[in-house]
Design a protein around this motif. Structure first.
Motif, PDB file in Angstrom:
ATOM      1  N   ALA A 222      43.673  50.672  49.307  1.00 31.41           N
ATOM      2  CA  ALA A 222      43.220  49.378  48.787  1.00 31.41           C
ATOM      3  C   ALA A 222      41.854  49.043  49.363  1.00 31.41           C
ATOM      4  N   GLY A 223      41.207  48.061  48.738  1.00 31.12           N
ATOM      5  CA  GLY A 223      39.916  47.584  49.214  1.00 31.12           C
ATOM      6  C   GLY A 223      39.818  46.077  49.115  1.00 31.12           C
ATOM      7  N   LEU A 224      38.782  45.518  49.728  1.00 29.36           N
ATOM      8  CA  LEU A 224      38.490  44.093  49.636  1.00 29.36           C
ATOM      9  C   LEU A 224      37.008  43.916  49.370  1.00 29.36           C
ATOM     10  N   GLU A 225      36.653  42.912  48.571  1.00 31.35           N
ATOM     11  CA  GLU A 225      35.250  42.645  48.232  1.00 31.35           C
ATOM     12  C   GLU A 225      34.913  41.195  48.535  1.00 31.35           C
ATOM     13  N   GLU A 226      33.799  41.002  49.238  1.00 31.35           N
ATOM     14  CA  GLU A 226      33.435  39.699  49.778  1.00 31.35           C
ATOM     15  C   GLU A 226      32.626  38.810  48.834  1.00 31.35           C
ATOM     16  N   THR A 227      31.771  39.393  47.984  1.00 34.16           N
ATOM     17  CA  THR A 227      30.781  38.551  47.321  1.00 34.16           C
ATOM     18  C   THR A 227      30.781  38.667  45.803  1.00 34.16           C
ATOM     19  N   THR A 228      30.144  37.689  45.147  1.00 33.02           N
ATOM     20  CA  THR A 228      30.115  37.599  43.684  1.00 33.02           C
ATOM     21  C   THR A 228      29.570  38.870  43.054  1.00 33.02           C
ATOM     22  N   THR A 229      28.449  39.352  43.555  1.00 30.90           N
ATOM     23  CA  THR A 229      27.821  40.550  42.982  1.00 30.90           C
ATOM     24  C   THR A 229      28.763  41.739  43.021  1.00 30.90           C
ATOM     25  N   GLY A 230      29.454  41.913  44.131  1.00 36.28           N
ATOM     26  CA  GLY A 230      30.390  43.019  44.252  1.00 36.28           C
ATOM     27  C   GLY A 230      31.550  42.894  43.294  1.00 36.28           C
ATOM     28  N   VAL A 231      32.062  41.678  43.107  1.00 31.33           N
ATOM     29  CA  VAL A 231      33.169  41.465  42.168  1.00 31.33           C
ATOM     30  C   VAL A 231      32.728  41.784  40.746  1.00 31.33           C
TER      31      VAL A 231
ATOM     32  N   VAL B  35      37.332  53.310  35.612  1.00 31.56           N
ATOM     33  CA  VAL B  35      36.938  54.289  36.632  1.00 31.56           C
ATOM     34  C   VAL B  35      37.364  53.862  38.033  1.00 31.56           C
ATOM     35  N   LEU B  36      37.802  52.610  38.196  1.00 33.18           N
ATOM     36  CA  LEU B  36      38.265  52.144  39.503  1.00 33.18           C
ATOM     37  C   LEU B  36      39.570  52.853  39.851  1.00 33.18           C
ATOM     38  N   ARG B  37      39.625  53.426  41.067  1.00 28.62           N
ATOM     39  CA  ARG B  37      40.747  54.304  41.391  1.00 28.62           C
ATOM     40  C   ARG B  37      41.728  53.731  42.412  1.00 28.62           C
ATOM     41  N   PHE B  38      41.495  52.513  42.889  1.00 30.48           N
ATOM     42  CA  PHE B  38      42.455  51.869  43.780  1.00 30.48           C
ATOM     43  C   PHE B  38      42.329  50.358  43.639  1.00 30.48           C
ATOM     44  N   PRO B  39      43.374  49.612  43.989  1.00 30.90           N
ATOM     45  CA  PRO B  39      43.328  48.155  43.849  1.00 30.90           C
ATOM     46  C   PRO B  39      42.367  47.523  44.844  1.00 30.90           C
ATOM     47  N   VAL B  40      41.656  46.495  44.388  1.00 28.10           N
ATOM     48  CA  VAL B  40      40.696  45.798  45.243  1.00 28.10           C
ATOM     49  C   VAL B  40      40.937  44.296  45.152  1.00 28.10           C
ATOM     50  N   LEU B  41      40.951  43.636  46.291  1.00 28.70           N
ATOM     51  CA  LEU B  41      41.129  42.191  46.335  1.00 28.70           C
ATOM     52  C   LEU B  41      39.765  41.512  46.302  1.00 28.70           C
ATOM     53  N   ALA B  42      39.558  40.650  45.298  1.00 30.61           N
ATOM     54  CA  ALA B  42      38.312  39.890  45.184  1.00 30.61           C
ATOM     55  C   ALA B  42      38.388  38.675  46.097  1.00 30.61           C
ATOM     56  N   VAL B  43      38.075  38.882  47.363  1.00 30.57           N
ATOM     57  CA  VAL B  43      38.106  37.795  48.336  1.00 30.57           C
ATOM     58  C   VAL B  43      37.207  36.648  47.878  1.00 30.57           C
ATOM     59  N   ASN B  44      36.087  37.003  47.250  1.00 31.25           N
ATOM     60  CA  ASN B  44      35.136  35.992  46.780  1.00 31.25           C
ATOM     61  C   ASN B  44      35.775  34.970  45.848  1.00 31.25           C
ATOM     62  N   ASP B  45      36.803  35.364  45.111  1.00 30.63           N
ATOM     63  CA  ASP B  45      37.365  34.490  44.085  1.00 30.63           C
ATOM     64  C   ASP B  45      38.422  33.522  44.600  1.00 30.63           C
ATOM     65  N   SER B  46      38.753  33.585  45.878  1.00 21.06           N
ATOM     66  CA  SER B  46      39.693  32.613  46.425  1.00 21.06           C
ATOM     67  C   SER B  46      38.979  31.273  46.594  1.00 21.06           C
ATOM     68  N   ASP B  47      39.714  30.186  46.400  1.00 24.79           N
ATOM     69  CA  ASP B  47      39.102  28.857  46.463  1.00 24.79           C
ATOM     70  C   ASP B  47      38.466  28.576  47.817  1.00 24.79           C
ATOM     71  N   THR B  48      39.128  28.982  48.907  1.00 23.73           N
ATOM     72  CA  THR B  48      38.588  28.694  50.233  1.00 23.73           C
ATOM     73  C   THR B  48      37.431  29.603  50.598  1.00 23.73           C
TER      74      THR B  48
END
Length: 422
Positions: free
Chosen positions: A150-159, A170-183
């Motif tokens: 798994a992966g995590l992404e911090e910012t808007t551009t990355g998301v 082409v994405l080969r594993f799940p990624v959490l869009a940390v940027n999209d959480s309200d907090t």
């Protein structure tokens, strides 16, 4: 330059100063501290190899310390050539034992060498800010993808990039869009970017904002923050947008809204915060008034068409740290800040620790969450669950000494029923 088997940093002798600044930031990150205390006991990341491509700042250091406390085997590299705080990088290596590959001002070759050094760690989990690490992992280092759960992404551009990868299948594993959480985006992007962007502009130029025309390209959460803080400092704010709903919101918030080329002709300070390419393009550059300041607070330096600026100019010189003067053939001069890279981390210190406390709480809890569920998730972009998001907000309020109401049983029943009417 100090090179060791544990990283590549500018000068290890800076470590003591870096440690002091990391500890100073920690004082304003109570939520992350609470998470770290639990992580020490529970060890939710024990044995997980993590590679993080992040801005190497005092706040990021506190996240890294938390992840290591939770059992992670972590390696870090910079997510932007100009955002590294060299004393922090040195402290991470020599004071906290976290291999770090980051040097402020590193050239492009070094930047990508450092990313590849972080990938040599053969990560099970990635933590990215801008998606450069994940992009390289899917292209030139694709043999390592099978290790990643798994992966995590911090910012808007990355998301944006990750969702493009998902759409292209082409994405080969799940990624959490940390940027999209309200907090994260409602606070980090708005209050953090708003304050730190103007802090950087003022630090690098010593220009007064009051009475000046501040043009903000983009009215997402970051643009809202820049506009709000600029207005608070007395600037006359103009917003440029392509989304009609956001443009309408800017009008309703009291700002002038107009096309970018028109705004370029009247702007004293122009800031891009969109995540797109050539937001300030040749047409805008040709119309700019003498003395205009141009800055970008988006992740990549693609938002300003720098090659077009280079062609328009007959002369270029560095007049202050992070300020380049471009002189046109007709004598007009415009000033590009921080080489067009994200100005808040290049010419200042980035977001205040208080707001990054929530963002990095999302990263830490998001890593724990993704590790638990990764085997059941498809290779898609996910958002952090609402209950985790709200728990971070609750902890932040608690740390600030703010109390709120709770629903009574009667109110909960009412909200979950359909029988009651007019």
């Amino acid at each position: 330059m100090a090179i060791s088997t544990r990283g590549d940093v500018k000068d290890l002798s800076l470590a003591a100063r870096g440690k002091d600044r990391i500890e100073w930031a920690a004082e304003d990150m109570p939520v992350l501290r609470l998470i770290r205390e639990r992580f020490i006991k529970d060890q939710p990341l024990k044995g997980v190899r993590m590679s993080g491509c992040l801005h190497i700042t005092t706040e990021t250091a506190n996240l890294a310390i938390t992840l290591k406390a939770g059992g992670a085997d972590l390696v870090l590299c910079a997510s932007n050539p100009l955002s590294t705080q060299d004393d922090v990088a040195a402290a991470l290596v020599s004071e906290y034992g976290i291999p770090t590959y980051a040097i402020k001002g590193e050239d492009e070759e070094t930047y990508y060498r450092h990313i590849n050094a972080a990938l040599d760690h053969k990560p099970n989990m990635t933590m990215d800010d801008g998606c450069d690490l994940v992009s390289i992992l899917h292209t030139s280092r694709s043999e390592l993808v099978e290790n990643v759960v798994a992966g995590l992404e911090e910012t808007t551009t990355g998301v944006i990039r990750l969702k493009s990868m998902e759409k292209a299948e082409v994405l080969r594993f799940p990624v959490l869009a940390v940027n999209d959480s309200d907090t994260k985006h409602m606070f980090d992007n708005r209050y953090g970017t708003g304050q730190s962007t103007l802090d950087a502009i003022i630090r690098s130029t010593n220009r007064l904002l009051a009475g000046r025309t501040l043009v903000v390209f983009g009215y997402g959460w970051c643009g809202r923050g820049v506009a709000s803080r600029g207005h608070g400092l007395g600037a006359n704010v103009v917003v440029c947008e392509v989304d009609p709903t956001r443009a309408l919101e800017a009008v309703m918030d009291g700002y002038r809204v107009m096309p970018g080329v028109e705004a370029a002709a009247i702007g004293d300070i122009l800031v891009t915060v969109t995540g797109d390419i050539n937001v300030i393009d040749q047409d805008h550059l040709e119309h700019m008034k003498n003395g205009a300041l141009i800055a970008n607070s988006g992740h990549f330096n693609d938002e300003i068409n720098i090659p077009a600026l280079e062609k328009l100019a007959t002369n270029k010189r560095r007049v202050r740290d992070f300020v380049d003067e471009y002189t046109y053939s007709d004598g007009r001069r415009v000033y590009l800040l921080a080489e067009g890279r994200l100005v808040n981390l290049s010419a200042a210190e980035g977001h205040p620790a208080s707001v990054m406390d929530m963002s990095f709480a999302n990263q830490a809890l998001g890593a724990e969450y993704m590790l638990k569920l990764a085997k059941d998730l498809e290779p898609r972009v996910y958002t952090i669950p609402a209950d985790i998001d709200k728990e971070i907000a609750r902890l932040k309020l608690q740390s600030m000494g703010v109390r709120i109401d709770t629903l009574t049983p009667e109110q909960e029943k009412y909200l979950n029923s359909w029988e009651s009417g007019t």
